[in-house]
Scaffold this motif. Structure first.
Motif, mmCIF file in Angstrom:
data_model
loop_
_atom_site.group_PDB
_atom_site.id
_atom_site.type_symbol
_atom_site.label_atom_id
_atom_site.label_comp_id
_atom_site.label_asym_id
_atom_site.label_seq_id
_atom_site.Cartn_x
_atom_site.Cartn_y
_atom_site.Cartn_z
ATOM 1 N N UNK A 197 0.932 -1.201 0.017
ATOM 2 C CA UNK A 197 -0.081 0.080 -0.064
ATOM 3 C C UNK A 197 0.889 1.186 -0.038
ATOM 4 N N UNK A 198 1.809 1.052 0.569
ATOM 5 C CA UNK A 198 2.772 2.279 0.667
ATOM 6 C C UNK A 198 3.381 2.526 -0.502
ATOM 7 N N UNK A 199 3.735 1.670 -1.325
ATOM 8 C CA UNK A 199 4.483 1.834 -2.713
ATOM 9 C C UNK A 199 3.424 2.313 -3.609
ATOM 10 N N UNK A 200 2.195 1.803 -3.295
ATOM 11 C CA UNK A 200 1.090 2.192 -4.091
ATOM 12 C C UNK A 200 0.550 3.858 -4.192
ATOM 13 N N UNK A 201 0.712 4.151 -2.742
ATOM 14 C CA UNK A 201 0.252 5.534 -2.324
ATOM 15 C C UNK A 201 1.216 6.450 -2.556
ATOM 16 N N UNK A 202 2.632 6.095 -2.349
ATOM 17 C CA UNK A 202 3.555 7.374 -2.476
ATOM 18 C C UNK A 202 4.469 7.185 -3.852
ATOM 19 N N UNK A 203 4.095 6.128 -4.822
ATOM 20 C CA UNK A 203 4.811 6.261 -6.058
ATOM 21 C C UNK A 203 4.023 6.737 -7.152
ATOM 22 N N UNK A 204 4.261 7.845 -7.846
ATOM 23 C CA UNK A 204 3.540 8.347 -8.883
ATOM 24 C C UNK A 204 3.225 7.306 -10.204
ATOM 25 N N UNK A 205 2.036 7.184 -10.413
ATOM 26 C CA UNK A 205 1.950 6.179 -11.580
ATOM 27 C C UNK A 205 1.923 4.699 -11.182
ATOM 28 N N UNK A 206 1.828 4.275 -9.953
ATOM 29 C CA UNK A 206 2.052 2.880 -9.211
ATOM 30 C C UNK A 206 0.659 2.241 -9.480
ATOM 31 N N UNK A 207 0.559 1.137 -9.784
ATOM 32 C CA UNK A 207 -0.652 0.437 -9.841
ATOM 33 C C UNK A 207 -0.286 -1.103 -9.357
ATOM 34 N N UNK A 208 -1.269 -1.826 -8.710
ATOM 35 C CA UNK A 208 -1.100 -3.140 -8.264
ATOM 36 C C UNK A 208 -0.277 -4.030 -8.940
ATOM 37 N N UNK A 209 -0.322 -4.120 -10.167
ATOM 38 C CA UNK A 209 0.658 -4.878 -11.142
ATOM 39 C C UNK A 209 2.189 -4.520 -11.211
ATOM 40 N N UNK A 210 2.155 -3.222 -11.065
ATOM 41 C CA UNK A 210 3.639 -2.700 -11.201
ATOM 42 C C UNK A 210 4.290 -2.817 -9.845
#
Ligand code: SF4
Length: 288
Positions: A233-246
């Motif tokens: 969740x942290x990666x999803x919410x803090x990295x621009x353009x992030x999605x679960x697949x990435x």
């Protein structure tokens, strides 16, 4: 004198490593071993006065018969070094997994831990204590950058600037609370409560005023981060353009790119091969 002492330390390090490898049957990769050797030598170069002055090394402190909030019995143990100079006594706790910047970010927990050790030393052993400190021997990012430069002047300047020793204020009041906090952790482990903290904690600075969030400063070094929901969740919410697949793809890429994985397997295969008992084929070939 310093050079011969460093040669002695290097020899002792090698012997120690071999002994641990044979005792445990486990090896580390060459780069990890080199980083450990470098850390030991840097510690000696920077903290030589303290290292030379240690009067009691690896002193085991034990506080038995404690009770968790759920009334489970547990024992607290710690290992410290003691320096006695004249009538002053200082207790040091060496932290090899931390650099001074990370240690400063978690100072509260070391204030509690060291005060507990001080309580055992003074209260149960009846010995005087004037100061406590932790020594975080892992090189800071700044020092690692200097080491990578290969420039002796830059390295010497960075070592001089390096402050691996952090003083811990003595506060007897911290003890009761600390025992209770350890007890709470014991209860959680025994009850199999292993939930990670909420993602908000990962997004918050590691300490007031710090720029690095917990998710970067701590989780980035955590072996189970790719299976941790809070970290994803942290990666999803803090990295621009992030999605679960990435997130998943990044996890796979980081895992595959880690050259340490292969080196670790190689090092341990080497240990296994070297240490295995002879089998029937070895005996037939006369290899024993
Ligand atoms: S990644 Fe590791 S350190 Fe971070 S919250 Fe999850 S379990 Fe805890």
């Amino acid at each position: 004198m310093t050079q011969s002492m460093e040669d002695f330390i290097t020899d002792a390090f090698e012997q120690n490593y071999e002994r641990i490898r044979l005792e445990t049957g486990r090896a580390v990769t060459p780069n990890i071993k080199e980083a450990a050797r470098e850390q030991v030598l840097l510690y000696y170069r920077r903290m030589r006065d303290v290292a030379d002055g240690v009067t009691d090394t690896e002193v085991k402190l034990t506080l038995p018969e404690q009770r968790t909030p759920q009334q489970r019995k547990f024992t607290l143990e710690g290992v410290v070094d003691i320096v006695r100079e004249g009538d002053r006594t200082t207790m040091y706790d060496v932290k090899t997994h931390l650099d001074a910047d990370a240690a400063a970010g978690q100072l509260d927990q070391y204030v509690q831990q060291l005060n507990l050790y001080a309580h055992i030393w003074q209260g149960l052993r009846g010995e005087a204590l004037d100061e406590t400190a932790i020594i975080a021997t892992r090189p800071t990012r700044e020092l690692r950058q200097a080491l990578r430069s290969g420039d002796d002047r830059v390295i010497d300047a960075a070592i001089l600037k390096w402050r691996p020793c952090l003083n811990i204020p003595l506060d007897e009041h911290a003890v009761e609370d600390t025992v209770q906090r350890f007890g709470t952790v014991v209860d959680r482990i025994e009850e199999r409560h292993f939930m990670p903290p909420a993602v908000e904690k990962l997004k918050a600075p590691i300490r007031p005023g710090a720029r690095q969030p917990f998710g970067t400063a701590v989780c980035a070094n955590c072996d189970v981060r790719f299976t941790c929901d809070s970290y994803r969740q942290f990666r999803l919410q803090t990295t621009p353009g992030m999605n679960p697949e990435r997130v998943l793809q990044d996890a796979m890429n980081e895992y595959a790119a880690s050259s340490e994985q292969g080196q670790w397997v190689d090092a341990n295969m080497e240990t296994l091969n070297r240490d295995r008992l002879p089998d029937a084929e070895d005996i037939d070939r006369g290899d024993v």
